[in-house]
Design a protein around this motif. Structure first.
Motif, short mmCIF file in Angstrom:
data_model
loop_
_atom_site.label_atom_id
_atom_site.label_comp_id
_atom_site.label_asym_id
_atom_site.label_seq_id
_atom_site.Cartn_x
_atom_site.Cartn_y
_atom_site.Cartn_z
N CYS A 1 35.13 28.97 27.42
CA CYS A 1 36.48 29.10 26.86
C CYS A 1 37.24 30.13 27.70
N GLY A 2 37.73 29.71 28.85
CA GLY A 2 38.48 30.59 29.74
C GLY A 2 37.57 31.61 30.42
N ALA A 3 38.20 32.44 31.26
CA ALA A 3 37.44 33.51 31.93
C ALA A 3 37.02 34.55 30.91
N ALA A 4 37.85 34.76 29.88
CA ALA A 4 37.51 35.74 28.85
C ALA A 4 36.21 35.35 28.16
N GLY A 5 36.10 34.06 27.81
CA GLY A 5 34.86 33.57 27.21
C GLY A 5 33.70 33.73 28.18
N TYR B 1 42.37 48.34 36.48
CA TYR B 1 41.59 47.22 35.94
C TYR B 1 42.34 46.48 34.82
N PHE B 2 41.84 45.28 34.54
CA PHE B 2 42.29 44.47 33.41
C PHE B 2 41.65 45.10 32.17
N VAL B 3 42.48 45.61 31.27
CA VAL B 3 41.97 46.51 30.23
C VAL B 3 40.95 45.82 29.31
N ILE C 1 34.26 42.77 39.51
CA ILE C 1 35.35 42.81 40.49
C ILE C 1 36.36 41.71 40.15
N ASN C 2 37.59 41.94 40.55
CA ASN C 2 38.66 40.99 40.22
C ASN C 2 39.64 40.92 41.40
N SER C 3 39.56 39.81 42.11
CA SER C 3 40.42 39.62 43.28
C SER C 3 40.76 38.13 43.38
N ASN D 1 43.84 40.61 42.35
CA ASN D 1 43.67 41.57 41.27
C ASN D 1 44.84 41.61 40.30
N ASN D 2 44.47 41.75 39.04
CA ASN D 2 45.42 42.12 37.99
C ASN D 2 45.10 43.58 37.68
N PRO D 3 45.95 44.54 37.92
CA PRO D 3 47.41 44.45 38.02
C PRO D 3 48.02 44.55 39.42
N SER E 1 32.23 38.41 39.34
CA SER E 1 33.49 38.25 40.04
C SER E 1 34.45 37.43 39.19
N ASP E 2 35.44 38.12 38.66
CA ASP E 2 36.41 37.50 37.75
C ASP E 2 37.56 36.97 38.60
N GLU E 3 37.68 35.64 38.70
CA GLU E 3 38.58 35.07 39.72
C GLU E 3 39.66 34.12 39.19
N PRO E 4 40.29 34.44 38.04
CA PRO E 4 41.26 33.45 37.53
C PRO E 4 42.48 33.25 38.44
N TYR E 5 42.68 34.17 39.40
CA TYR E 5 43.86 34.02 40.28
C TYR E 5 43.47 33.49 41.66
N ASN E 6 42.27 32.94 41.81
CA ASN E 6 41.80 32.63 43.17
C ASN E 6 42.60 31.53 43.87
N ASN F 1 35.56 32.00 36.30
CA ASN F 1 36.89 31.52 36.68
C ASN F 1 37.51 30.74 35.52
N SER F 2 38.81 30.46 35.66
CA SER F 2 39.45 29.66 34.62
C SER F 2 40.62 28.90 35.20
N PHE F 3 41.21 28.06 34.39
CA PHE F 3 42.35 27.26 34.82
C PHE F 3 43.63 27.75 34.14
N SER F 4 43.53 28.92 33.51
CA SER F 4 44.68 29.48 32.79
C SER F 4 45.85 29.72 33.72
N LYS F 5 45.56 30.26 34.90
CA LYS F 5 46.64 30.62 35.81
C LYS F 5 46.81 29.55 36.89
N SER F 6 45.71 29.03 37.42
CA SER F 6 45.83 28.09 38.54
C SER F 6 46.49 26.79 38.10
N GLU G 1 44.82 26.45 26.55
CA GLU G 1 43.78 25.42 26.38
C GLU G 1 42.37 25.98 26.44
N ARG G 2 42.23 27.23 26.87
CA ARG G 2 40.95 27.94 26.89
C ARG G 2 39.87 27.18 27.64
N ILE G 3 40.09 27.07 28.95
CA ILE G 3 39.09 26.35 29.74
C ILE G 3 38.77 27.12 31.05
N1 PLP Z 1 40.69 38.26 33.87
C1 PLP Z 1 41.88 38.69 34.28
C2 PLP Z 1 41.94 39.62 35.42
C3 PLP Z 1 43.05 38.27 33.64
O1 PLP Z 1 44.22 38.72 34.08
C4 PLP Z 1 42.95 37.40 32.55
C5 PLP Z 1 44.15 36.99 31.80
O2 PLP Z 1 45.24 37.47 31.98
C6 PLP Z 1 41.69 36.97 32.16
C7 PLP Z 1 40.57 37.42 32.82
C8 PLP Z 1 41.49 36.03 30.99
O3 PLP Z 1 41.86 34.77 31.39
P1 PLP Z 1 41.50 33.46 30.52
O4 PLP Z 1 42.78 32.96 29.97
O5 PLP Z 1 40.94 32.53 31.53
O6 PLP Z 1 40.53 33.84 29.50
#
Ligand code: PLP
Length: 396
Positions: A103-107, A129-131, A174-176, A178-180, A212-217, A240-245, A251-253
């Protein structure tokens, strides 16, 4: 009554709600189009046509069993498609046996942390970091250890990393891109990190995992090729997730991919699938799994994001802000014009500009702008930034 832990976490994140409420207040007074809200990483663009068409086809079709429970790892054909795509991108041999749909990268992050952490294990988080990482680690009994990146370019600093690794270190997130900051970690930085981790693993006789958290890859500019984490770190998970790409955050995937070189790979996969189930996700949503499988190489609105980045970045630089030009994601992380970033965000609100203080990302003195908003909002905000900079200069 709330648990003590949740009550404390709510207090810690109450400023986020306060900011949201302030935004609502401003919108009620001035109207939506007069408020420039850069606080949320919620894409304003629609998913690509291929996604919409696949969804329509699936909804109108009559695929037997599509709505049932499935293997907790997800549909095998979807996992095969993801493995093939990742293999193409990374050059690392992967099969469906290395993929868990989430369910998304968060899951995905929660599932990995649940699977690997023992109580009091330390997880290194690179600042800024992403809080949410701090809460995810806490969810599973871990202890976050914050390590600053290099202030000059927000790249990981191997010496800082080395200084914070202890015998209890279980993982590094790691997150690249990167957010923020929007910064893309360089291959050189990651390889130096890998050397440090390998030496420390030998010293302590422990495995240190890289998450490696890559939702923006897929959101990278100027044709930059992302370094391949699965190649660089033996004990790695890509989340990874499809939230941003694909602009599908609601949709939480997403998915977890484990490095084939991971020690005890099969056992860890069993753990991931078990945790996906027992954390209550059970499996990633069925229909949207099938939908994304046809759009794996795509990215929504990259050119639009680049255009928005350029307008905002160039304007801020012209106004005297200092800011690293981001190579990916949809965030800018400029230095505030006074040392107190919370006060600065408060002053910005006078001009109907909603920004997130850097403090929220473990990096005071800066602020984050999420430019995944409409072009109209970006263009409308330019005079407001100018007025803000003029006020700050007049006080200096
Ligand atoms: N990781 C980072 C760095 C994010 O910015 C976000 C969402 O903003 C997430 C994870 C969570 O994304 P998802 O919607 O795929 O759970």
């Amino acid at each position: 009554m709330l648990s003590e832990k949740i009550a404390a976490n709510l207090n810690r994140s109450s400023w986020i709600r306060a900011m949201f409420e302030e935004g609502e207040k401003l919108r009620a007074i001035h109207g939506d189009d007069k408020v420039f809200d850069f606080t949320l990483g919620n894409p304003d663009t629609e998913p690509p046509e291929s996604v919409k068409n696949a969804l329509k086809k699936l909804a109108m079709g009559d695929m037997p069993g599509i709505h049932r429970y499935m293997n907790n790892a997800g549909f095998i054909d979807v996992r095969e498609a993801i493995a093939a795509q990742l293999q193409k991108e990374s050059g690392v041999p992967l099969t469906s046996e290395h993929i868990v749909m989430t369910c998304g990268a968060a899951g995905g992050l929660n599932v990995v942390l649940k699977t690997i952490l023992n109580p009091e294990d330390e997880v290194i988080v690179l600042a800024p970091y992403f809080v949410e990482y701090l809460f995810y680690i806490d969810n599973h009994g871990g202890v976050p250890v914050i390590v600053n990146t290099s202030p000059a370019d927000f790249q990981p600093d191997p010496q800082e990393l080395e200084a914070h690794i202890t015998p209890r270190t279980k993982a590094v997130i790691i997150n690249s891109p990167n957010n923020p900051t929007g910064v893309v970690y360089s291959e050189q930085s990651l390889r130096r990190m890998a050397d440090v981790l390998e030496a420390k693993e030998k010293e302590f006789g422990n495995t240190i995992y890289v998450l490696s958290d890559e939702p923006y890859n897929k959101l990278v500019y100027e044709g930059i090729a992302l370094p391949q984490v699965l190649q660089i770190f033996k004990n790695s998970f890509v989340i990874n997730s499809f939230s941003k790409s694909l602009s599908l955050p609601g949709e939480r995937i997403g998915f977890i991919a484990v490095s084939p070189g991971l020690e005890y790979c099969n056992r860890i996969m069993d753990g991931l699938i078990f945790c996906n189930r027992t954390l209550g996700f059970v499996n990633a949503p069925a229909m949207i799994q099938k939908v994304i499988a046809g759009s794996l190489g795509e990215a929504a609105a990259v050119n639009h994001y680049r255009e928005k980045r350029d307008i905002l970045y160039n304007h801020l630089i012209d106004l005297g802000f200092s800011c690293i030009k981001p190579e990916g994601a949809f965030y800018l992380f400029p230095k505030a014009l006074i040392p107190d970033d919370v006060e600065f965000a408060g002053i910005a609100q006078k001009y109907n500009l909603l920004l997130v203080p850097g403090k929220g990302f473990g990096w005071p003195g800066y602020f984050r702008l999420a430019y995944c908003v409409s072009l109209k909002t970006i263009e409308g905000s330019l005079p407001a930034f100018e007025a803000l900079a003029t006020e700050m200069r007049s006080k200096a």
